[in-house]
Each structure stands twice: as C-alpha cells, then as structure tokens.
Design a protein around this motif. Structure first.
Motif, PDB file in Angstrom:
ATOM      1  N   HIS A 189      14.510   3.253  -1.879  1.00 37.23           N
ATOM      2  CA  HIS A 189      14.556   4.831  -1.962  1.00 37.23           C
ATOM      3  C   HIS A 189      13.425   4.946  -2.511  1.00 37.23           C
ATOM      4  O   HIS A 189      12.569   4.359  -3.518  1.00 37.23           O
ATOM      5  N   VAL A 190      12.507   6.179  -1.800  1.00 37.40           N
ATOM      6  CA  VAL A 190      11.439   6.692  -2.185  1.00 37.40           C
ATOM      7  C   VAL A 190      11.451   8.021  -3.126  1.00 37.40           C
ATOM      8  O   VAL A 190      12.218   9.079  -2.597  1.00 37.40           O
ATOM      9  N   ASN A 191      10.933   8.124  -4.172  1.00 36.87           N
ATOM     10  CA  ASN A 191      10.711   9.081  -5.072  1.00 36.87           C
ATOM     11  C   ASN A 191       9.377   9.747  -4.986  1.00 36.87           C
ATOM     12  O   ASN A 191       8.493   9.063  -5.186  1.00 36.87           O
ATOM     13  N   PRO A 192       9.356  11.201  -4.778  1.00 36.53           N
ATOM     14  CA  PRO A 192       7.628  11.890  -4.898  1.00 36.53           C
ATOM     15  C   PRO A 192       7.247  11.826  -6.250  1.00 36.53           C
ATOM     16  O   PRO A 192       7.822  12.184  -7.113  1.00 36.53           O
ATOM     17  N   ILE A 193       6.123  11.686  -6.368  1.00 32.39           N
ATOM     18  CA  ILE A 193       5.593  11.730  -7.655  1.00 32.39           C
ATOM     19  C   ILE A 193       4.040  12.711  -7.372  1.00 32.39           C
ATOM     20  O   ILE A 193       3.270  12.551  -6.346  1.00 32.39           O
ATOM     21  N   ASP A 209      18.718  -3.224  -4.633  1.00 35.09           N
ATOM     22  CA  ASP A 209      18.323  -1.831  -4.777  1.00 35.09           C
ATOM     23  C   ASP A 209      17.307  -1.265  -5.528  1.00 35.09           C
ATOM     24  O   ASP A 209      17.315  -1.795  -6.675  1.00 35.09           O
ATOM     25  N   ILE A 210      16.276  -0.576  -5.030  1.00 36.74           N
ATOM     26  CA  ILE A 210      14.976  -0.381  -5.466  1.00 36.74           C
ATOM     27  C   ILE A 210      14.473   1.080  -5.225  1.00 36.74           C
ATOM     28  O   ILE A 210      14.577   1.542  -4.250  1.00 36.74           O
ATOM     29  N   GLU A 211      14.265   1.667  -6.246  1.00 31.84           N
ATOM     30  CA  GLU A 211      13.487   2.939  -5.994  1.00 31.84           C
ATOM     31  C   GLU A 211      12.025   3.005  -6.314  1.00 31.84           C
ATOM     32  O   GLU A 211      11.472   2.591  -7.648  1.00 31.84           O
ATOM     33  N   ILE A 212      11.297   3.331  -5.420  1.00 31.10           N
ATOM     34  CA  ILE A 212       9.734   3.419  -5.639  1.00 31.10           C
ATOM     35  C   ILE A 212       9.008   4.713  -5.623  1.00 31.10           C
ATOM     36  O   ILE A 212       9.602   5.711  -5.229  1.00 31.10           O
ATOM     37  N   SER A 213       8.139   4.953  -6.206  1.00 25.04           N
ATOM     38  CA  SER A 213       7.479   6.285  -6.258  1.00 25.04           C
ATOM     39  C   SER A 213       6.085   6.026  -5.254  1.00 25.04           C
ATOM     40  O   SER A 213       5.333   4.919  -5.013  1.00 25.04           O
ATOM     41  N   ALA A 214       5.959   7.309  -4.703  1.00 20.22           N
ATOM     42  CA  ALA A 214       4.964   7.384  -3.618  1.00 20.22           C
ATOM     43  C   ALA A 214       4.530   8.871  -3.711  1.00 20.22           C
ATOM     44  O   ALA A 214       4.899   9.916  -4.469  1.00 20.22           O
ATOM     45  N   ASP A 215       3.503   9.277  -3.185  1.00 20.27           N
ATOM     46  CA  ASP A 215       2.430  10.252  -3.129  1.00 20.27           C
ATOM     47  C   ASP A 215       3.709  11.405  -2.553  1.00 20.27           C
ATOM     48  O   ASP A 215       3.895  11.520  -1.300  1.00 20.27           O
ATOM     49  N   ALA A 216       3.560  12.492  -3.318  1.00 16.03           N
ATOM     50  CA  ALA A 216       4.539  13.727  -2.849  1.00 16.03           C
ATOM     51  C   ALA A 216       3.810  14.156  -1.718  1.00 16.03           C
ATOM     52  O   ALA A 216       4.673  14.992  -0.759  1.00 16.03           O
ATOM     53  N   ASN A 217       2.871  14.313  -1.480  1.00 15.06           N
ATOM     54  CA  ASN A 217       1.838  14.865  -0.188  1.00 15.06           C
ATOM     55  C   ASN A 217       1.884  14.096   1.070  1.00 15.06           C
ATOM     56  O   ASN A 217       1.637  14.563   2.003  1.00 15.06           O
ATOM     57  N   GLU A 218       2.619  13.051   0.682  1.00 17.57           N
ATOM     58  CA  GLU A 218       2.870  12.172   2.005  1.00 17.57           C
ATOM     59  C   GLU A 218       4.019  12.760   3.043  1.00 17.57           C
ATOM     60  O   GLU A 218       4.691  13.388   2.511  1.00 17.57           O
ATOM     61  N   THR A 219       3.651  12.472   4.437  1.00 15.60           N
ATOM     62  CA  THR A 219       4.720  13.114   5.171  1.00 15.60           C
ATOM     63  C   THR A 219       6.117  12.142   5.173  1.00 15.60           C
ATOM     64  O   THR A 219       5.995  10.993   4.666  1.00 15.60           O
ATOM     65  N   LEU A 220       7.279  12.356   5.598  1.00 18.47           N
ATOM     66  CA  LEU A 220       8.137  11.959   5.655  1.00 18.47           C
ATOM     67  C   LEU A 220       8.087  10.663   6.652  1.00 18.47           C
ATOM     68  O   LEU A 220       8.523   9.408   6.273  1.00 18.47           O
ATOM     69  N   ARG A 221       7.365  10.783   7.624  1.00 18.59           N
ATOM     70  CA  ARG A 221       6.951   9.423   8.556  1.00 18.59           C
ATOM     71  C   ARG A 221       6.247   8.136   7.649  1.00 18.59           C
ATOM     72  O   ARG A 221       6.601   7.106   7.562  1.00 18.59           O
ATOM     73  N   GLU A 253       0.758  -1.208  -0.034  1.00 16.23           N
ATOM     74  CA  GLU A 253      -0.033  -0.179  -0.143  1.00 16.23           C
ATOM     75  C   GLU A 253       0.938   0.982   0.115  1.00 16.23           C
ATOM     76  O   GLU A 253       1.937   1.269   0.733  1.00 16.23           O
ATOM     77  N   GLY A 254       0.645   2.337  -0.940  1.00 16.42           N
ATOM     78  CA  GLY A 254       1.385   3.711  -1.065  1.00 16.42           C
ATOM     79  C   GLY A 254       2.266   3.541  -2.195  1.00 16.42           C
ATOM     80  O   GLY A 254       2.788   4.540  -2.696  1.00 16.42           O
ATOM     81  N   VAL A 255       2.485   2.294  -2.730  1.00 16.69           N
ATOM     82  CA  VAL A 255       3.676   2.204  -3.659  1.00 16.69           C
ATOM     83  C   VAL A 255       2.895   2.393  -4.970  1.00 16.69           C
ATOM     84  O   VAL A 255       2.185   1.698  -5.269  1.00 16.69           O
ATOM     85  N   LEU A 256       3.324   3.543  -5.676  1.00 14.80           N
ATOM     86  CA  LEU A 256       2.602   3.920  -6.691  1.00 14.80           C
ATOM     87  C   LEU A 256       3.344   3.460  -8.250  1.00 14.80           C
ATOM     88  O   LEU A 256       2.631   3.436  -9.321  1.00 14.80           O
ATOM     89  N   GLY A 257       4.718   3.138  -8.291  1.00 12.56           N
ATOM     90  CA  GLY A 257       5.503   2.539  -9.378  1.00 12.56           C
ATOM     91  C   GLY A 257       6.786   2.023  -8.822  1.00 12.56           C
ATOM     92  O   GLY A 257       7.283   2.526  -7.697  1.00 12.56           O
ATOM     93  N   ILE A 258       7.430   1.520  -9.782  1.00 12.16           N
ATOM     94  CA  ILE A 258       8.785   1.249  -9.612  1.00 12.16           C
ATOM     95  C   ILE A 258       9.703   2.064 -10.637  1.00 12.16           C
ATOM     96  O   ILE A 258       9.531   1.801 -11.771  1.00 12.16           O
TER      97      ILE A 258
END
Length: 293
Positions: A288-292, A250-262, A230-235
């Motif tokens: 690693h989390v990238n904001p989208i 090593d993986i970079e995932i996309s998450a909602d940019a409006n999410e808090t750091l926590r 839940e919360g992962v929007l893409g790879i």
C-alpha cells in the motif's frame, strides 16, 4: 523451490523412511526372538509403528501441496502443520510409553527376572542405532532444504527410535554383564529427550498455524529491501505472518504525493517484485502506498 520439487523431495525421503523401517522391524523382530530379548522385540514394534507415522507425513505433504482453489484461496500449506502436530502427539505418547514401562519395571522389580539375551540382540541394537541416526540426518537435511515441518517431525521420530535402540543396547549389554536395571534407567532418560523433541515440534507447528510474525531479523531485511527501491521514501507499516512453510507480507510505503497514480503503482510493483525475488518463502505480499508531502 517450487511445489513439485517440494513434493518430490518429501515423497522420496518418506518412501526411503518406510523401506528402512520395514527392513529394520523384521530384522529386529527376528533378532529379538532368536536372541531371547524382550527389549529388542519391543524396539521392533517401535520401528514398525514409525511406518504409520511416515504415512501421516505423506498424506499431510500431499494435501498441503495442492494448488489454491475456490474454497481455499490461500492454499493448503497449514495442513502440513496438522501432520506435524499429529506426529508430535505420536512422538509424545511413544516417549511416555517408554518412560511408564521403565518406571513400572523399577517399581515392581521385574528387571531382575529378565532372561539374559544373546549377542545377536546386541548386534541388532547397534545396526538400528547406526541406521536410524543416519535416517535422522538424511531426513533432517531434506526437511531443512525444503522447509518442511512435517518432515522435520519425522526426522525427530527417527532420532527417538535411535535413542530407543540406545536404551535397548544399554539394557541388553547391562543384562549380559549382570546389570539389567540399566535398561530401565536408560529408558527413563530417553523418555525426557523424546518429550522435549515432541514439544519443540508441536510448538513450531502451532506457531505456524496462529499467524505468528516472522523474527525481527527477517522483518528488518524486508524493510531494507523495500527501502532500496527507487521512489520509496519510508516504511510506515510492516506486518508478517507465517502460513505453514510460507510467509505473507503486508507493507505500507511512503512515496512523493506529487507522483502520478501510474508512477505510484510502478513503485509499489518494484517493491512487490523485489521482495518476491529475494525472499523465496514469501508467497503473497500486499503493498500500500501512502502519499507524503
């Protein structure tokens, strides 16, 4: 499987291998002497040399199972690959030795002057084939279960010994029937089988030492596991590398940019934990989390 289980299984198989090789070596040597079979005496020496090979496996697995330390923060798994490379080299040299000796006999015609061996040598060859083939499967199954390259190399060493005994059986049987040349012809064929096994073991060990990526099927499974959280929007990126018998991710995932750091950190933790739980070979994973937007 934990390191303790890995080491225990490998040690048990290796000590069984040493015991079998010592017993076979003595039996084949006595059979070769009393039955006047040079082929069986040579086969006994081959079995005795396998004891050294198994000791190499024990040392390699023992060192590779050591915990991480200051000088080796990523562990010692690659040292098992070193053991596999040493074994593949021994296997290759053994095969070349068998092939060269057989070829020299054909060129010189020495096979025509061989003495006729007794039946005891034939019995010893059959016993050796059955026991060494049994050891091949026993070691192979254990190697696959704990995913040990060094143990798999030792399994193929057992198979090479079984093939060597097949050559001895054909040669002894052929000599008893009046066709001593069959020994040399069979030995040359066996040489090719042994060299193929040595190459496969060597290539697998080298691949594990040079950070070779995992296969596409496994990488796709890793992606799907991450995407299911839940919360992962893409790879955005996935890199994998084989490290001994383990995998680093090593993986970079996309998450909602409006999410808090926590919240972003929580998503990354879920991905991390899910992959470690579902893929036991993964030793380390960096998320690693990238904001989208």
């Amino acid at each position: 499987m934990g390191k303790t289980d890995f080491e225990k299984t490998a040690m048990r198989v290796s000590f069984v291998s040493i015991a079998v090789n010592i017993i076979l070596s003595v039996f084949k040597l006595l059979a070769g002497i009393f039955a006047d079979s040079a082929a069986m005496v040579s086969d006994a020496v081959h079995s005795a040399s396998d004891v050294f090979s198994t000791i190499v496996v024990i040392i390699g697995i023992k060192i590779s199972s050591k915990a991480s330390d200051k000088n080796h923060p990523y562990g010692h798994e690659r040292l098992e690959c070193v053991a596999a490379i040493i074994l593949s080299t021994i296997l290759a040299v053994t095969g070349l030795g068998i092939g060269y000796t057989a070829l020299m006999k054909i060129i010189s015609g020495e096979y025509a002057a061989l003495s006729i061996p007794g039946r005891l040598a034939l019995v010893a060859a059959i016993v050796s084939i059955v026991m060494k083939e049994g050891m091949y499967w026993y070691t192979r199954i254990s190697a696959k279960r704990i995913e040990s390259g060094a143990l798999m190399a030792d399994a193929w060493h057992h198979r090479s010994d079984a093939l060597s005994s097949v050559g001895a059986f054909i040669g002894i049987g052929g000599a008893m029937l009046g066709f001593p040349v069959l020994d040399t012809v069979a030995s040359i064929v066996i040489c090719f089988f042994i060299e193929k096994a040595a190459y496969d073991i060597f290539k697998d060990a080298v691949d594990k030492m040079v950070d070779k990526a995992c296969d596409d099927e496994l990488e796709e499974a890793l992606k799907q596991c991450a995407l299911s959280q839940e919360g992962v929007l893409g790879i955005d990126l996935l890199r994998t590398r084989v490290f001994g018998n383990k995998i680093y991710v090593d993986i970079e995932i996309s998450a909602d940019a409006n999410e808090t750091l926590r919240e972003a950190h929580s998503i990354a933790e879920k991905v991390h934990e899910s992959i470690e739980e579902n893929f036991t070979k993964v030793k380390h994973i960096m998320v690693h989390v990238n904001p989208i937007e």
